[in-house]
Design an enzyme around this catalytic site. Structure first.
Site, PDB file in Angstrom:
ATOM      1  N   SER A   1       0.694  -1.208   0.032  1.00  0.00           N
ATOM      2  CA  SER A   1       0.164   0.019  -0.075  1.00  0.00           C
ATOM      3  C   SER A   1       1.054   1.093   0.031  1.00  0.00           C
ATOM      4  O   SER A   1       1.491   1.506   1.019  1.00  0.00           O
ATOM      5  CB  SER A   1      -0.807   0.032   1.081  1.00  0.00           C
ATOM      6  OG  SER A   1      -1.611   1.202   1.457  1.00  0.00           O
TER       7      SER A   1
ATOM      8  N   HIS B   1      -1.316  -0.983  -4.332  1.00  0.00           N
ATOM      9  CA  HIS B   1      -2.677  -0.622  -3.704  1.00  0.00           C
ATOM     10  C   HIS B   1      -2.478   0.847  -3.270  1.00  0.00           C
ATOM     11  O   HIS B   1      -1.444   1.522  -2.614  1.00  0.00           O
ATOM     12  CB  HIS B   1      -2.778  -1.558  -2.253  1.00  0.00           C
ATOM     13  CG  HIS B   1      -4.162  -1.127  -1.557  1.00  0.00           C
ATOM     14  ND1 HIS B   1      -5.426  -1.656  -1.768  1.00  0.00           N
ATOM     15  CD2 HIS B   1      -4.261  -0.214  -0.543  1.00  0.00           C
ATOM     16  CE1 HIS B   1      -6.037  -1.531  -1.027  1.00  0.00           C
ATOM     17  NE2 HIS B   1      -5.640  -0.452  -0.278  1.00  0.00           N
TER      18      HIS B   1
ATOM     19  N   MET C   1      -8.558   8.737   0.060  1.00  0.00           N
ATOM     20  CA  MET C   1      -9.551   9.263   1.332  1.00  0.00           C
ATOM     21  C   MET C   1      -9.927  10.829   0.578  1.00  0.00           C
ATOM     22  O   MET C   1      -9.187  11.543   0.314  1.00  0.00           O
ATOM     23  CB  MET C   1      -8.390   9.294   2.436  1.00  0.00           C
ATOM     24  CG  MET C   1      -7.905   7.738   2.507  1.00  0.00           C
ATOM     25  SD  MET C   1      -7.045   7.539   4.158  1.00  0.00           S
ATOM     26  CE  MET C   1      -6.521   5.859   4.152  1.00  0.00           C
TER      27      MET C   1
ATOM     28  N   MET D   1     -12.048   5.240  -0.687  1.00  0.00           N
ATOM     29  CA  MET D   1     -12.576   5.589   0.675  1.00  0.00           C
ATOM     30  C   MET D   1     -13.476   7.112   0.719  1.00  0.00           C
ATOM     31  O   MET D   1     -12.800   7.954   1.306  1.00  0.00           O
ATOM     32  CB  MET D   1     -11.439   5.334   1.801  1.00  0.00           C
ATOM     33  CG  MET D   1     -11.284   4.001   2.028  1.00  0.00           C
ATOM     34  SD  MET D   1      -9.923   3.934   2.906  1.00  0.00           S
ATOM     35  CE  MET D   1      -8.579   3.960   1.698  1.00  0.00           C
TER      36      MET D   1
ATOM     37  N   MET E   1     -11.713  -5.314   5.256  1.00  0.00           N
ATOM     38  CA  MET E   1     -10.963  -4.448   6.139  1.00  0.00           C
ATOM     39  C   MET E   1     -10.738  -5.086   7.405  1.00  0.00           C
ATOM     40  O   MET E   1     -11.623  -5.713   8.233  1.00  0.00           O
ATOM     41  CB  MET E   1     -11.697  -2.974   6.198  1.00  0.00           C
ATOM     42  CG  MET E   1     -11.753  -2.259   5.104  1.00  0.00           C
ATOM     43  SD  MET E   1     -10.369  -1.639   4.285  1.00  0.00           S
ATOM     44  CE  MET E   1      -9.602  -0.791   5.677  1.00  0.00           C
TER      45      MET E   1
ATOM     46  N   ASP F   1      -7.163  -5.886   4.307  1.00  0.00           N
ATOM     47  CA  ASP F   1      -6.452  -4.620   4.338  1.00  0.00           C
ATOM     48  C   ASP F   1      -6.195  -4.031   5.454  1.00  0.00           C
ATOM     49  O   ASP F   1      -7.276  -3.824   6.362  1.00  0.00           O
ATOM     50  CB  ASP F   1      -7.193  -3.815   3.225  1.00  0.00           C
ATOM     51  CG  ASP F   1      -6.511  -2.468   3.090  1.00  0.00           C
ATOM     52  OD1 ASP F   1      -5.169  -2.232   3.502  1.00  0.00           O
ATOM     53  OD2 ASP F   1      -7.179  -1.711   2.503  1.00  0.00           O
TER      54      ASP F   1
HETATM   55  C1  DX5 Z   1      -6.512   2.015   5.516  1.00  0.00           C
HETATM   56  C2  DX5 Z   1      -6.018   1.557   4.199  1.00  0.00           C
HETATM   57  C3  DX5 Z   1      -5.082   0.645   4.336  1.00  0.00           C
HETATM   58  C4  DX5 Z   1      -3.777   0.802   4.647  1.00  0.00           C
HETATM   59  C5  DX5 Z   1      -3.013  -0.154   5.225  1.00  0.00           C
HETATM   60  O1  DX5 Z   1      -7.712   2.678   5.674  1.00  0.00           O
HETATM   61  O2  DX5 Z   1      -7.138   1.272   3.469  1.00  0.00           O
HETATM   62  O3  DX5 Z   1      -4.670   0.029   2.756  1.00  0.00           O
HETATM   63  O4  DX5 Z   1      -2.638   1.710   3.825  1.00  0.00           O
HETATM   64  O5  DX5 Z   1      -1.864   0.278   6.206  1.00  0.00           O
HETATM   65  P1  DX5 Z   1      -1.217  -0.654   6.938  1.00  0.00           P
HETATM   66  O6  DX5 Z   1      -0.677  -1.869   6.422  1.00  0.00           O
HETATM   67  O7  DX5 Z   1      -0.166   0.207   7.661  1.00  0.00           O
HETATM   68  O8  DX5 Z   1      -2.050  -0.988   8.078  1.00  0.00           O
HETATM   69 ZN    ZN Z   2      -6.600   0.340   1.412  1.00  0.00          ZN
END
Ligand code: DX5
Ligand code: ZN
Length: 226
Positions: free
Chosen positions: A9, A34, A38, A70, A139, A177
Site C-alpha cells: 500500500s 494498492h 481518502m 474511501m 478491512m 487490508d
Molecule cells: C487503511 C488503508 C490501508 C492502509 C494499510 O484505511 O485502506 O490500505 O494503507 O496500512 P497498514 O498496512 O499500515 O495497516
Molecule cells: Zn486500502
C-alpha cells in the site's frame, strides 16, 4: 494451492518520491500496487486523487494498480480513476447510493470491480452481488489511516467470506487490508485470504525485499495444509 498476491500500500510510501517507491516495491517482489484514496468525508483523512494514478502510469508503472476508494459519493471518481489507469477499483457499499450500478460502472470502464467491507459491516451486503465483483476486500482495521493494529475478529469474517466465495463458484479475489505484518499474514491466509495489502510493514523497513520475502515464506507454510 491458492495463488497469493502481495499488494504493497503506497499510503506508507514517501509521497515525494512516489514513482521511485512504486518501482522499488515492485522490484522487491510486490505483485500489484494498492492506492488508498481518502476524501476527508467518508473517512477522516485526505490523500490523493486520479492525478497520482495517472502520474504513476506516466512514470512507467505497468503492474496492476488496485484503487481503494474511501470516498463518498463514488461514481464520478470511478470514471476518473478508470481513465487514470486503475486496474481494480473498490469502494465501500455504504458510500454508494446504488451499489449495483457503481459496480457495473467499474466494469463498463474496463476495470475489475471490488467491494470493501468495514470491520462492522455485514457480509450480507454481498448477497445479490456475487456475479458483479472480482475482488472482495475485507478491512481488518477501520478505514482512514495506515499503521493501525489488525482486528482479530477479522479472521472469522475472512473465513466466512471464503466459504461464500466458494459457494458462489465465481473467481473472486479475497483481500485483507490493514495491520498486515510478517507475523499475522499466515493466519489470514489460513482463514482464506489470497491477497494481502500491507503498507507500514513494508515501507517502514529499509529493505522492502526482506519484508516481502519473509511474507512469502510465511505464505509457503500454507502448502503444508494442502
Ligand atoms: C487503511 C488503508 C490501508 C492502509 C494499510 O484505511 O485502506 O490500505 O494503507 O496500512 P497498514 O498496512 O499500515 O495497516
Ligand atoms: Zn486500502
Amino acid at each position: 494451492m491458492p495463488e497469493f498476491k502481495i499488494a504493497p500500500s503506497l499510503l506508507a510510501a514517501d509521497f515525494a518520491r512516489l514513482g521511485e517507491e512504486a518501482e522499488a516495491v515492485l522490484a522487491a517482489g510486490g505483485d500489484l500496487l494498492h492506492l488508498d484514496v481518502m476524501d476527508n468525508h467518508y473517512v477522516p483523512n485526505l490523500t490523493i486523487g486520479p492525478l497520482a494514478c495517472k502520474a504513476l502510469r506516466k512514470y512507467g508503472i505497468t503492474a496492476d494498480i488496485d484503487v481503494h476508494l474511501m470516498v463518498q459519493p463514488v461514481d464520478n471518481l470511478i470514471v476518473e480513476f478508470a481513465q487514470a489507469g486503475a486496474s481494480y477499483i473498490s469502494f465501500h457499499p455504504e458510500a454508494s447510493r446504488h451499489v449495483d450500478r457503481s459496480l457495473e460502472l467499474i466494469r463498463q470502464h474496463g476495470c475489475k470491480a471490488g467491494l470493501a467491507i468495514n470491520p462492522a459491516t455485514s457480509l450480507s451486503h454481498l448477497d445479490y452481488l456475487w456475479d458483479k465483483i472480482d475482488l472482495l476486500l475485507i478491512m481488518s482495521v477501520n478505514p482512514g489511516f495506515g499503521g493501525q493494529s489488525f482486528i482479530p475478529a477479522t479472521l472469522d469474517k475472512i473465513n466466512k467470506a471464503r466459504q461464500l466465495i466458494l459457494s458462489s463458484g465465481k473467481n473472486i479475489h479475497l483481500a485483507v487490508d490493514g495491520g498486515i505484518k510478517i507475523d499475522n499474514i499466515y493466519e489470514t491466509a489460513k482463514a482464506g485470504a489470497d491477497m494481502f495489502i500491507a503498507g507500514s510493514a513494508i515501507f517502514s523497513q529499509p529493505n522492502y525485499q526482506h519484508v516481502i520475502t519473509a511474507m512469502r515464506n510465511e505464505l509457503k507454510r500454507i502448502l503444508n495444509l494442502f
